[in-house]
Design a protein around this motif. Structure first.
Motif, short mmCIF file in Angstrom:
data_model
loop_
_atom_site.label_atom_id
_atom_site.label_comp_id
_atom_site.label_asym_id
_atom_site.label_seq_id
_atom_site.Cartn_x
_atom_site.Cartn_y
_atom_site.Cartn_z
N LYS A 193 0.97 -1.29 -0.02
CA LYS A 193 -0.08 -0.04 -0.25
C LYS A 193 0.97 1.29 0.11
N ALA A 194 0.60 2.17 -0.91
CA ALA A 194 1.52 3.32 -1.09
C ALA A 194 0.71 4.48 -1.31
N PHE A 195 1.22 5.71 -1.18
CA PHE A 195 0.30 7.03 -1.51
C PHE A 195 1.59 7.98 -2.07
N SER A 196 1.05 8.82 -3.15
CA SER A 196 1.97 9.82 -3.59
C SER A 196 0.93 11.10 -3.65
N PRO A 197 1.60 12.29 -3.09
CA PRO A 197 0.83 13.52 -3.12
C PRO A 197 0.58 13.93 -4.58
N PHE A 198 -0.09 14.95 -4.93
CA PHE A 198 -0.06 15.82 -5.80
C PHE A 198 0.68 16.80 -5.86
N PHE A 199 1.22 17.43 -6.92
CA PHE A 199 1.98 18.46 -6.99
C PHE A 199 1.68 19.66 -7.86
N LEU A 200 1.66 20.79 -7.13
CA LEU A 200 1.54 22.13 -8.12
C LEU A 200 2.86 23.01 -8.33
N PRO A 201 2.93 23.59 -9.49
CA PRO A 201 3.92 24.50 -9.91
C PRO A 201 3.93 25.77 -9.14
N LEU A 202 5.20 26.11 -8.69
CA LEU A 202 5.42 27.48 -8.13
C LEU A 202 5.67 28.54 -9.42
N PHE A 203 7.03 27.78 -9.91
CA PHE A 203 7.50 28.42 -11.14
C PHE A 203 8.43 27.05 -11.64
N TYR A 204 8.42 27.09 -12.96
CA TYR A 204 9.18 25.96 -13.46
C TYR A 204 9.61 26.37 -14.89
N LYS A 205 10.35 25.23 -15.33
CA LYS A 205 10.88 25.38 -16.82
C LYS A 205 11.42 23.96 -17.11
N TYR A 206 11.99 23.50 -18.49
CA TYR A 206 12.46 22.47 -18.69
C TYR A 206 13.77 22.58 -19.29
N SER A 207 14.69 21.41 -19.12
CA SER A 207 15.91 21.24 -19.83
C SER A 207 15.67 19.93 -20.43
N SER A 208 16.61 19.75 -21.59
CA SER A 208 16.70 18.51 -22.16
C SER A 208 18.27 18.54 -22.84
N ILE A 209 18.59 17.33 -22.87
CA ILE A 209 19.92 17.07 -23.50
C ILE A 209 19.61 15.75 -24.36
N GLY A 210 19.34 16.31 -25.79
CA GLY A 210 19.40 14.94 -26.64
C GLY A 210 17.97 14.79 -26.99
N SER A 211 17.02 14.11 -25.93
CA SER A 211 16.05 13.65 -26.65
C SER A 211 14.94 14.11 -25.23
N SER A 212 13.57 13.83 -25.57
CA SER A 212 12.56 13.85 -24.73
C SER A 212 12.83 12.99 -23.36
N ALA A 213 13.21 12.00 -23.63
CA ALA A 213 13.58 11.07 -22.50
C ALA A 213 14.68 11.66 -21.17
N THR A 214 15.15 12.56 -21.80
CA THR A 214 16.05 13.18 -20.82
C THR A 214 15.69 14.76 -20.14
N LEU A 215 14.39 15.24 -20.68
CA LEU A 215 13.67 16.29 -20.45
C LEU A 215 13.59 16.10 -19.02
N ARG A 216 13.74 17.25 -18.22
CA ARG A 216 13.75 17.26 -16.69
C ARG A 216 13.20 18.85 -16.39
N PHE A 217 12.09 18.55 -15.57
CA PHE A 217 11.32 19.81 -14.88
C PHE A 217 12.62 20.53 -14.01
N TYR A 218 12.43 21.70 -13.93
CA TYR A 218 13.38 22.57 -12.79
C TYR A 218 12.56 23.68 -12.27
N GLY A 219 12.69 23.96 -11.20
CA GLY A 219 11.88 25.12 -10.70
C GLY A 219 11.52 24.64 -9.34
N ALA A 220 10.49 25.30 -8.72
CA ALA A 220 9.84 25.07 -7.40
C ALA A 220 8.38 24.35 -7.78
#
Length: 294
Positions: free
Chosen positions: A5-32
């Protein structure tokens, strides 16, 4: 059969952008962003098998989640487990869809529950990376799995794997509340990335919760101005002086961060626009993804 049995909270963005290296598989959220004390619970009633054969259940509904089945197959292969048979039973505490990171909450709660039930011993950082990969490859999330794993109010830097990425988890006022509202959506609409535009980010001076709030006010007003229908609502909401008035990742839901004593007037404003079943009030979730132990 073994049960996890497990639980994960929802998440809301305060501010954010994305970085990527080469492909969408390496796309990463960064921000808060901010984890809220609502989310997705998963009960995995499963046993080892020679193949992956799972039923995904939400109330009386049977769900078709190929992205989740593939993610579970991947976590099994990491542990040299051939397959799994059984039922994953979900409790989803909102109908606002991927706008508040429902997709990643489903992935995380499921992977953690299966990991526990089958005693796979996969490290949390690996689960976060796997969840993020499937969020992005299947367009069911925005790359926030690590944030949801950590809990609380989180700031992520631009690069790195989950076990090395620079991050900060900030203290926050105990009477903080988050009001969330929007049109009631199907449980799992298709996710599409939002366009942030030319917004300048500099995280060097963000050293406290108050710093995040101030930066978030500027960011969310910038985004609202680019969102059809959002600007009028956000401007009216700001007249009530919340700490932050913001949008979900798809721009279809809205949130206000305020203090407990101011919740009623914020909710009254939301009720002028959205049905009551599309509005909820939550505290901050300080823990993040976790197991439930009987």
């Amino acid at each position: 059969m073994p049960i996890g049995k497990a639980f994960s909270p929802f998440f809301l963005p305060l501010f954010y952008k994305y970085s990527s290296i080469g492909s969408s598989a390496t796309l990463r959220f960064y921000g808060a962003g901010i984890n809220i004390l609502r989310g997705v619970s998963c009960i995995a009633d499963v046993k080892p098998s020679n193949e992956v054969k799972l039923d995904f259940v939400f109330g009386m509904r049977q769900l078709n989640l190929p992205w989740l089945e593939e993610a579970i197959s991947n976590i099994l292969s990491i542990s040299n487990c051939r397959g799994v048979n059984g039922v994953l039973d979900f409790s989803v505490e909102s109908y606002l869809g991927f706008d508040i990171s429902v997709g990643s909450a489903i992935l995380l709660s499921s992977l953690v529950a299966v990991n526990s039930a089958l005693k796979l011993n996969v490290a949390p950082s690996i689960i976060a990376d796997l969840s993020q990969r499937f969020e992005l490859e299947w367009n069911v999330g925005s790359g926030t799995s690590l944030c949801q794993l950590l809990g609380g109010v989180v700031l992520l830097s631009e690069s790195g794997e989950s076990n090395t990425i620079l991050h900060k988890v900030f203290d926050f006022p105990s009477d903080l509340r988050i009001v969330v509202g929007g049109p009631k959506l199907n449980l799992l609409p298709i996710y599409t990335s939002r366009l942030i535009g030319n917004f300048t980010f500099n995280f060097d001076d963000l050293n406290s919760f108050d710093d995040l709030i101030e930066f978030s006010r500027i960011f969310n007003l910038h985004v609202a101005e680019k969102s059809k229908g959002a600007f009028k609502f956000i401007k009216a909401l700001l007249n009530l002086n919340p700490l932050v008035a913001g949008l979900g990742f798809l721009g279809k839901s809205f949130y206000a961060i305020t203090f407990r004593d101011d919740v009623k007037r914020i909710v009254d404003h939301f009720l002028d626009y959205f049905p009551c079943e599309g509005i909820f009030v939550s505290e901050v979730d300080p823990i993040g993804v976790r197991l439930y132990i009987d």
